[in-house]
Every structure is written in structure tokens, then in C-alpha cells.
Scaffold this motif. Structure first.
Motif, mmCIF file in Angstrom:
data_model
loop_
_atom_site.group_PDB
_atom_site.id
_atom_site.type_symbol
_atom_site.label_atom_id
_atom_site.label_comp_id
_atom_site.label_asym_id
_atom_site.label_seq_id
_atom_site.Cartn_x
_atom_site.Cartn_y
_atom_site.Cartn_z
ATOM 1 N N ALA A 232 0.824 -1.205 0.000
ATOM 2 C CA ALA A 232 0.000 0.000 0.000
ATOM 3 C C ALA A 232 0.861 1.258 0.000
ATOM 4 C CB ALA A 232 -0.933 0.004 1.210
ATOM 5 N N LEU A 233 1.840 1.303 0.871
ATOM 6 C CA LEU A 233 2.709 2.484 0.962
ATOM 7 C C LEU A 233 3.537 2.654 -0.308
ATOM 8 C CD1 LEU A 233 3.923 2.304 4.677
ATOM 9 C CD2 LEU A 233 2.242 3.867 3.667
ATOM 10 N N ALA A 234 3.993 1.550 -0.885
ATOM 11 C CA ALA A 234 4.782 1.642 -2.122
ATOM 12 C C ALA A 234 3.961 2.243 -3.251
ATOM 13 C CB ALA A 234 5.303 0.252 -2.512
ATOM 14 N N HIS A 235 2.734 1.782 -3.404
ATOM 15 C CA HIS A 235 1.870 2.349 -4.446
ATOM 16 C C HIS A 235 1.592 3.830 -4.179
ATOM 17 C CE1 HIS A 235 0.963 -1.823 -5.624
ATOM 18 N NE2 HIS A 235 0.486 -1.320 -6.753
ATOM 19 N N GLY A 236 1.252 4.154 -2.946
ATOM 20 C CA GLY A 236 0.925 5.535 -2.617
ATOM 21 C C GLY A 236 2.092 6.478 -2.830
ATOM 22 N N LEU A 237 3.273 6.077 -2.364
ATOM 23 C CA LEU A 237 4.451 6.935 -2.522
ATOM 24 C C LEU A 237 4.882 7.032 -3.978
ATOM 25 C CD1 LEU A 237 6.494 5.777 0.617
ATOM 26 C CD2 LEU A 237 5.310 7.968 0.291
ATOM 27 N N ALA A 238 4.786 5.925 -4.714
ATOM 28 C CA ALA A 238 5.146 5.962 -6.134
ATOM 29 C C ALA A 238 4.214 6.891 -6.901
ATOM 30 C CB ALA A 238 5.094 4.554 -6.730
ATOM 31 N N LEU A 239 2.914 6.855 -6.569
ATOM 32 C CA LEU A 239 1.977 7.758 -7.234
ATOM 33 C C LEU A 239 2.286 9.206 -6.884
ATOM 34 C CD1 LEU A 239 -0.485 8.317 -8.955
ATOM 35 C CD2 LEU A 239 -1.933 7.884 -6.960
ATOM 36 N N ALA A 240 2.625 9.467 -5.629
ATOM 37 C CA ALA A 240 2.964 10.833 -5.228
ATOM 38 C C ALA A 240 4.181 11.338 -5.999
ATOM 39 C CB ALA A 240 3.226 10.884 -3.723
ATOM 40 N N VAL A 241 5.204 10.505 -6.103
ATOM 41 C CA VAL A 241 6.408 10.890 -6.849
ATOM 42 C C VAL A 241 6.058 11.153 -8.312
ATOM 43 C CG1 VAL A 241 8.629 10.066 -7.721
ATOM 44 C CG2 VAL A 241 8.027 9.712 -5.322
ATOM 45 N N ALA A 242 5.253 10.271 -8.910
ATOM 46 C CA ALA A 242 4.874 10.440 -10.311
ATOM 47 C C ALA A 242 4.109 11.743 -10.525
ATOM 48 C CB ALA A 242 4.035 9.247 -10.769
ATOM 49 N N ILE A 243 3.198 12.073 -9.604
ATOM 50 C CA ILE A 243 2.420 13.306 -9.734
ATOM 51 C C ILE A 243 3.326 14.528 -9.640
ATOM 52 C CG2 ILE A 243 0.709 14.762 -8.573
ATOM 53 C CD1 ILE A 243 -0.835 12.192 -7.917
ATOM 54 N N TYR A 244 4.218 14.542 -8.667
ATOM 55 C CA TYR A 244 5.109 15.689 -8.515
ATOM 56 C C TYR A 244 6.095 15.790 -9.677
ATOM 57 C CZ TYR A 244 3.350 16.429 -3.783
ATOM 58 O OH TYR A 244 2.542 16.687 -2.702
ATOM 59 N N ALA A 245 6.495 14.654 -10.236
ATOM 60 C CA ALA A 245 7.491 14.662 -11.313
ATOM 61 C C ALA A 245 6.889 14.990 -12.671
ATOM 62 C CB ALA A 245 8.200 13.306 -11.369
#
Length: 240
Positions: free
Chosen positions: A44-57
Motif C-alpha cells: 500500500a505504501l509503495a503504491h501511494g508513494l510511487a503515485l505521489a512521486v509520479a504526480i510531482y514529477a
């Protein structure tokens, strides 16, 4: 100024690849090492953090959809042009497949043995239950998108973290039932790689991951607009 379509598609491809690569990677890692409650939290945390990074990037270029559910929900409410939906969805599906391919190669086959993080219905969960679970998960995700990215009064700079958190929370809640994909690109990527590499694919479950998230996403968009009084917008690229 809106970026050219080619650049936006590249951003969607890169962002979806980032999300799926690290989300699928975490799922494959957990399957290889251990399963259970702690494993679900990691995924869950991996998906959430990866999505956050993708959005900011990449979100400032393409709008940061990275998910056909989000693209279709926004288009259905005239917040994204329908003419660009096929291209966006194709870029997202390619991103999901690329992410799954990288993880398969990195694990040199062990990811396939562990199912490559593929999302399938858990034992004892029927299609109706799966559709309901995926719809509720997508409802939470698209609600976060509306609240943090579409609404003009949304606080600045927190969209990536907030939307990523919504993705993580819904995985914690419905992950044991369906894998909590709420993203057809996240589902079809591992399925295609498994099919090519000789793994088992539950093709009959695909309807859950295609119909459920779209229904939940549309419901979230309609409810948020009704509650907030948000007016129908001219089709554009919604940015996070």
C-alpha cells in the motif's frame, strides 16, 4: 500554457510506469519474502508513494492521471477532452506493461513465480463482490483527485501526497479482496507479461478491474460536484 499532446503522453507513460514499476515491485518483493498484514502495508505504501512521486514529477505536464479511471471520470464530466482519452489510456496501458516488464526482468523470473503482483480476486470473493470493492476503492481515489486537484479552493502543493495517500488507504482496505488495483493499467500490465512469459492469468477477472473502477470513479465525480456545487467546466487537461 498547455503542453503539446506528445509531451503529455510521454509524461503519462513515464508516470504510469513509475507507479506500476514500484507498486508491482513491492508486491513481487512481498510475495517472495513474506505475505500477510505487514506485506499489505508495504504494498500500500509503495503504491501511494510511487503515485505521489509520479504526480510531482510529471503531473505538471500531463495533468498526472496515470490511470484510465481518472482520465475517463474527468472526461465524462467535461474536465478533459474525449478526443484525447484513447491516447492517454494507451499511454497508461503501455506504462503499466513497461513497469511489469522491468520488474519481471529485475527479478529474473522470481516475480513471475510470485504472480508478478497481478491483481486477482481472492479465494471466496465473487465477481459481484469484486466489482463493489474496486468501485469503492476508485471512489476514494477520484474523490481525492477532485478535492485536491480539480476544486479551485484545493490547497496548493499537497495533491501528490494526498492522492497517493488515498491510493494507499484503499489498498489497505480492499487489498485482501481484489488486490485493490482501481487502475486497469496496473492490472493489465502484469497480466500481459505473465501471459507472454508462461504465467497463469485470471482473464475472467478482468471485467472487475475494468468496470468496477470506472463506475466508482464516475460516482465520485458526480457526488463531489453535487456536494461542492462545482460547475461543469470546458474540457481541458486537469492538473494536479
Amino acid at each position: 500554457m498547455e503542453s503539446p499532446l506528445a509531451r503529455r503522453l510521454l509524461a503519462e507513460l513515464a508516470g504510469t510506469t513509475t507507479l506500476c514499476l514500484f507498486g508491482i515491485g513491492a508486491a513481487a518483493a512481498v510475495a517472495r519474502v513474506e505475505a500477510g498484514g505487514p506485506g499489505l502495508l508495504v504494498v500500500a505504501l509503495a503504491h501511494g508513494l510511487a503515485l505521489a512521486v509520479a504526480i510531482y514529477a510529471f503531473g505538471s505536464v500531463s495533468g498526472g492521471h496515470f490511470n484510465p479511471t481518472v482520465t475517463i471520470a474527468l472526461a465524462a464530466r467535461a474536465r478533459f477532452p474525449w478526443r484525447e482519452v484513447p491516447a492517454y489510456v494507451l499511454a497508461q496501458l503501455l506504462g503499466g506493461t513497461l513497469g511489469a516488464t522491468v520488474i519481471h526482468l529485475a527479478y529474473t523470473g522470481s516475480g513471475t513465480t510470485g504472480g508478478l503482483g497481478a491483481t486477482t480476486l481472492a479465494e471466496g470473493v465473487n465477481v459481484g463482490q469484486g466489482l463493489l470493492a474496486e468501485a469503492f476503492g476508485a471512489f476514494l481515489l477520484v474523490t481525492a483527485v477532485y478535492a485536491l486537484a480539480v476544486t479551485s479552493s484545493a490547497p496548493k502543493g499537497v495533491a501528490g501526497f494526498g492522492i497517493g495517500l488515498a491510493l494507499a488507504v484503499q489498498i489497505m482496505a480492499i487489498g485482501p479482496l481484489t488486490g485493490a488495483s482501481v487502475n486497469f493499467a496496473r492490472t493489465i500490465g502484469p497480466d500481459l507479461v505473465l501471459a507472454v512469459t508462461g504465467g497463469q492469468v485470471a482473464w475472467s477477472h478482468l471485467v472487475v478491474y475494468l468496470v468496477g473502477p470506472i463506475a466508482g470513479g464516475l460516482a465520485a465525480a458526480l457526488l463531489h460536484e453535487a456536494v461542492s456545487g462545482l460547475k461543469t467546466a470546458r474540457p481541458t487537461v486537469e492538473r494536479v
